[in-house]
Design a protein around this motif. Structure first.
Motif, PDB file in Angstrom:
ATOM      1  N   ARG A 228      20.565  33.488  36.682  1.00 13.73           N
ATOM      2  CA  ARG A 228      20.079  32.157  36.341  1.00 13.73           C
ATOM      3  C   ARG A 228      20.048  31.250  37.567  1.00 13.73           C
ATOM      4  NH1 ARG A 228      24.136  30.307  31.917  1.00 13.73           N
ATOM      5  NH2 ARG A 228      22.743  28.490  31.810  1.00 13.73           N
ATOM      6  N   PHE A 229      18.921  30.545  37.724  1.00 14.45           N
ATOM      7  CA  PHE A 229      18.763  29.544  38.774  1.00 14.45           C
ATOM      8  C   PHE A 229      18.572  28.187  38.110  1.00 14.45           C
ATOM      9  CE2 PHE A 229      15.655  27.105  41.434  1.00 14.45           C
ATOM     10  CZ  PHE A 229      16.552  26.741  42.431  1.00 14.45           C
ATOM     11  N   ALA A 230      19.379  27.214  38.493  1.00 11.58           N
ATOM     12  CA  ALA A 230      19.271  25.868  37.931  1.00 11.58           C
ATOM     13  C   ALA A 230      18.190  25.111  38.692  1.00 11.58           C
ATOM     14  CB  ALA A 230      20.610  25.140  38.025  1.00 11.58           C
ATOM     15  N   SER A 231      17.036  24.924  38.075  1.00  9.25           N
ATOM     16  CA  SER A 231      15.890  24.326  38.756  1.00  9.25           C
ATOM     17  C   SER A 231      15.836  22.811  38.634  1.00  9.25           C
ATOM     18  CB  SER A 231      14.597  24.929  38.198  1.00  9.25           C
ATOM     19  OG  SER A 231      14.504  24.722  36.802  1.00  9.25           O
ATOM     20  N   SER A 232      16.815  22.200  37.959  1.00  9.28           N
ATOM     21  CA  SER A 232      16.881  20.745  37.828  1.00  9.28           C
ATOM     22  C   SER A 232      18.192  20.236  38.406  1.00  9.28           C
ATOM     23  CB  SER A 232      16.775  20.320  36.357  1.00  9.28           C
ATOM     24  OG  SER A 232      15.542  20.737  35.801  1.00  9.28           O
ATOM     25  N   ALA A 233      18.174  19.009  38.912  1.00 10.99           N
ATOM     26  CA  ALA A 233      19.374  18.411  39.496  1.00 10.99           C
ATOM     27  C   ALA A 233      20.474  18.286  38.447  1.00 10.99           C
ATOM     28  CB  ALA A 233      19.056  17.053  40.095  1.00 10.99           C
ATOM     29  N   MET A 234      21.718  18.427  38.896  1.00 12.09           N
ATOM     30  CA  MET A 234      22.877  18.323  38.005  1.00 12.09           C
ATOM     31  C   MET A 234      23.904  17.385  38.621  1.00 12.09           C
ATOM     32  SD  MET A 234      23.393  22.343  36.893  1.00 12.09           S
ATOM     33  CE  MET A 234      24.585  21.942  35.608  1.00 12.09           C
ATOM     34  N   PRO A 235      24.643  16.632  37.793  1.00  8.75           N
ATOM     35  CA  PRO A 235      25.678  15.732  38.333  1.00  8.75           C
ATOM     36  C   PRO A 235      26.813  16.521  38.978  1.00  8.75           C
ATOM     37  CG  PRO A 235      25.811  15.838  35.939  1.00  8.75           C
ATOM     38  CD  PRO A 235      24.554  16.555  36.329  1.00  8.75           C
ATOM     39  N   LEU A 236      27.289  16.029  40.100  1.00  3.49           N
ATOM     40  CA  LEU A 236      28.380  16.682  40.820  1.00  3.49           C
ATOM     41  C   LEU A 236      29.689  16.410  40.108  1.00  3.49           C
ATOM     42  CD1 LEU A 236      29.382  18.223  43.357  1.00  3.49           C
ATOM     43  CD2 LEU A 236      29.586  16.002  44.491  1.00  3.49           C
ATOM     44  N   GLY A 237      30.358  17.479  39.671  1.00 10.43           N
ATOM     45  CA  GLY A 237      31.613  17.335  38.947  1.00 10.43           C
ATOM     46  C   GLY A 237      32.840  17.518  39.807  1.00 10.43           C
ATOM     47  N   ALA A 238      32.759  18.385  40.818  1.00 14.27           N
ATOM     48  CA  ALA A 238      33.926  18.661  41.651  1.00 14.27           C
ATOM     49  C   ALA A 238      33.492  19.347  42.936  1.00 14.27           C
ATOM     50  CB  ALA A 238      34.936  19.538  40.903  1.00 14.27           C
ATOM     51  N   ILE A 239      34.324  19.246  43.953  1.00 10.78           N
ATOM     52  CA  ILE A 239      34.126  19.956  45.222  1.00 10.78           C
ATOM     53  C   ILE A 239      35.380  20.780  45.486  1.00 10.78           C
ATOM     54  CG2 ILE A 239      33.790  19.740  47.712  1.00 10.78           C
ATOM     55  CD1 ILE A 239      32.359  17.090  47.184  1.00 10.78           C
ATOM     56  N   TYR A 240      35.188  22.068  45.706  1.00  7.84           N
ATOM     57  CA  TYR A 240      36.295  22.965  46.034  1.00  7.84           C
ATOM     58  C   TYR A 240      36.163  23.388  47.498  1.00  7.84           C
ATOM     59  CZ  TYR A 240      37.356  23.261  41.070  1.00  7.84           C
ATOM     60  OH  TYR A 240      37.696  22.951  39.775  1.00  7.84           O
ATOM     61  N   ILE A 241      37.247  23.226  48.245  1.00  4.43           N
ATOM     62  CA  ILE A 241      37.277  23.586  49.660  1.00  4.43           C
ATOM     63  C   ILE A 241      38.008  24.916  49.789  1.00  4.43           C
ATOM     64  CG2 ILE A 241      38.017  22.878  51.965  1.00  4.43           C
ATOM     65  CD1 ILE A 241      37.954  19.950  50.817  1.00  4.43           C
ATOM     66  N   LEU A 242      37.285  25.941  50.204  1.00  3.96           N
ATOM     67  CA  LEU A 242      37.874  27.275  50.311  1.00  3.96           C
ATOM     68  C   LEU A 242      38.704  27.375  51.583  1.00  3.96           C
ATOM     69  CD1 LEU A 242      34.838  29.474  49.198  1.00  3.96           C
ATOM     70  CD2 LEU A 242      36.577  28.353  47.803  1.00  3.96           C
ATOM     71  N   ASP A 243      39.957  27.760  51.437  1.00  2.44           N
ATOM     72  CA  ASP A 243      40.869  27.876  52.569  1.00  2.44           C
ATOM     73  C   ASP A 243      40.856  29.313  53.080  1.00  2.44           C
ATOM     74  OD1 ASP A 243      42.711  27.171  54.451  1.00  2.44           O
ATOM     75  OD2 ASP A 243      44.183  26.386  53.040  1.00  2.44           O
ATOM     76  N   GLY A 244      41.637  29.581  54.100  1.00  2.71           N
ATOM     77  CA  GLY A 244      41.729  30.922  54.646  1.00  2.71           C
ATOM     78  C   GLY A 244      42.395  31.882  53.674  1.00  2.71           C
ATOM     79  N   ARG A 245      42.113  33.159  53.840  1.00  4.88           N
ATOM     80  CA  ARG A 245      42.691  34.165  52.964  1.00  4.88           C
ATOM     81  C   ARG A 245      44.174  34.372  53.274  1.00  4.88           C
ATOM     82  NH1 ARG A 245      37.511  35.465  53.987  1.00  4.88           N
ATOM     83  NH2 ARG A 245      36.209  36.185  52.254  1.00  4.88           N
ATOM     84  N   ASP A 246      44.933  34.629  52.238  1.00  8.60           N
ATOM     85  CA  ASP A 246      46.369  34.885  52.360  1.00  8.60           C
ATOM     86  C   ASP A 246      46.657  36.222  51.693  1.00  8.60           C
ATOM     87  OD1 ASP A 246      49.115  34.987  52.334  1.00  8.60           O
ATOM     88  OD2 ASP A 246      49.393  32.907  51.694  1.00  8.60           O
ATOM     89  N   GLU A 247      46.965  37.241  52.472  1.00  6.38           N
ATOM     90  CA  GLU A 247      47.184  38.588  51.943  1.00  6.38           C
ATOM     91  C   GLU A 247      48.391  38.651  51.008  1.00  6.38           C
ATOM     92  OE1 GLU A 247      45.129  40.970  52.290  1.00  6.38           O
ATOM     93  OE2 GLU A 247      43.819  40.027  53.772  1.00  6.38           O
ATOM     94  N   ALA A 248      49.285  37.653  51.104  1.00  5.48           N
ATOM     95  CA  ALA A 248      50.481  37.664  50.259  1.00  5.48           C
ATOM     96  C   ALA A 248      50.185  37.238  48.829  1.00  5.48           C
ATOM     97  CB  ALA A 248      51.552  36.753  50.861  1.00  5.48           C
ATOM     98  N   LEU A 249      49.023  36.599  48.599  1.00  7.87           N
ATOM     99  CA  LEU A 249      48.691  36.120  47.258  1.00  7.87           C
ATOM    100  C   LEU A 249      48.102  37.238  46.423  1.00  7.87           C
ATOM    101  CD1 LEU A 249      47.076  32.652  48.067  1.00  7.87           C
ATOM    102  CD2 LEU A 249      49.366  33.097  47.189  1.00  7.87           C
TER     103      LEU A 249
END
Length: 273
Positions: A228-249
């Motif tokens: 599925r491709f969203a072809s219409s604008a959508m309201p921004l609900g949240a921003i997630y910032i991806l951090d570095g990988r942690d092998e211990a998790l």
């Protein structure tokens, strides 16, 4: 013959159809004219720019930067010169773009720049702020996935696509300020992935087609196989910032960050800031 497209909320008119972009049913006066391989007086060297030159810091050590950019002497056009020979001129108000590339290049190669950093710059000239991010739709809202190169933005967006969620955009997330809320403009129906991500998600590097004949990166077509491709604008609900990988998790961790940290992360991940 003119090819008409819509991407990031802009109406484009190009002299050659741009791969991966849908054709709209109706198009009024285009916002941006795209001139591919049409004559343009590119300077032979960047010395013509004078002092107004930007050089990227991620080139080969001791060699030329991957990108040099600056304002042409006429003061009406910006130039983008890539180390592999691709070059672009952008009218200073973001209304026209010229593209040229070497003989060993393909249109698909040129479009990796055109639809990424060049269009990000065009949008910025026109007053739209873009994040270097991917975006998917969840519960009638868009979420943006921000992070450094290799953090997993596109891979995460593709995983959401495989789970049945619509994707709005990959690489460039154009934000429109509606006063009380920001909206994310749709990009185009593809998610670009490196082979290792394709291997993880689909079991084989060859499960998806290449972006260009000369590059190993692949793309997930969002207009096929029930994606599925969203072809219409959508309201921004949240921003997630991806951090570095942690092998211990053993499982993902989601944490709030301070406003100061969030602000600096967004500044650092703003397209063509």
């Amino acid at each position: 013959m003119t090819a008409l497209h819509v991407v990031y909320g802009l109406q484009l008119a190009a002299n050659i159809a741009l791969p991966g972009l849908p054709f709209p049913c109706n198009l009024e006066t285009p916002d941006v004219q795209i001139h591919l391989k049409e004559p343009w007086a590119f300077p032979t060297t960047l010395l013509a720019y004078g002092e107004s030159v930007y050089g990227s810091s991620n080139g080969v050590p001791g060699g030329e930067p991957n990108l040099r950019a600056g304002l042409f002497p006429d003061g009406e056009h910006f130039g983008f010169f890539y180390s592999d020979g691709a070059r672009f001129a952008v009218e200073r108000h973001g209304r026209e773009v010229w593209a040229d590339w070497p003989e060993n290049y393909s249109l698909e190669d040129a479009c990796t720049y055109l639809l990424g950093p060049v269009m990000g710059f065009v949008l910025r000239l026109r007053g739209t702020v873009c994040l270097h991010a991917s975006s998917v739709g969840i519960d009638d809202c868009a979420i943006a996935l921000v992070g450094l190169p290799g953090a997993g933005k596109s891979t995460t967006a593709a995983a959401f696509a495989c789970a049945g969620f619509p994707v709005l955009s990959d690489d460039v997330v154009a934000l429109v300020d509606k006063g009380s809320q920001f909206y994310v403009q749709p990009g185009y129906p593809r998610v670009n992935l490196w082979p290792d991500s394709v291997q993880q998600l689909f079991g084989s590097e060859d499960a998806l087609p290449r972006i260009t004949p000369t590059w190993d990166k692949r793309y997930l077509p969002l207009d096929q196989n029930a994606y599925r491709f969203a072809s219409s604008a959508m309201p921004l609900g949240a921003i997630y910032i991806l951090d570095g990988r942690d092998e211990a998790l053993t499982a993902p961790v989601v944490e709030d960050i301070s406003r100061e940290e969030a602000f600096m992360a967004l500044v650092a991940n703003t397209y063509v800031n």
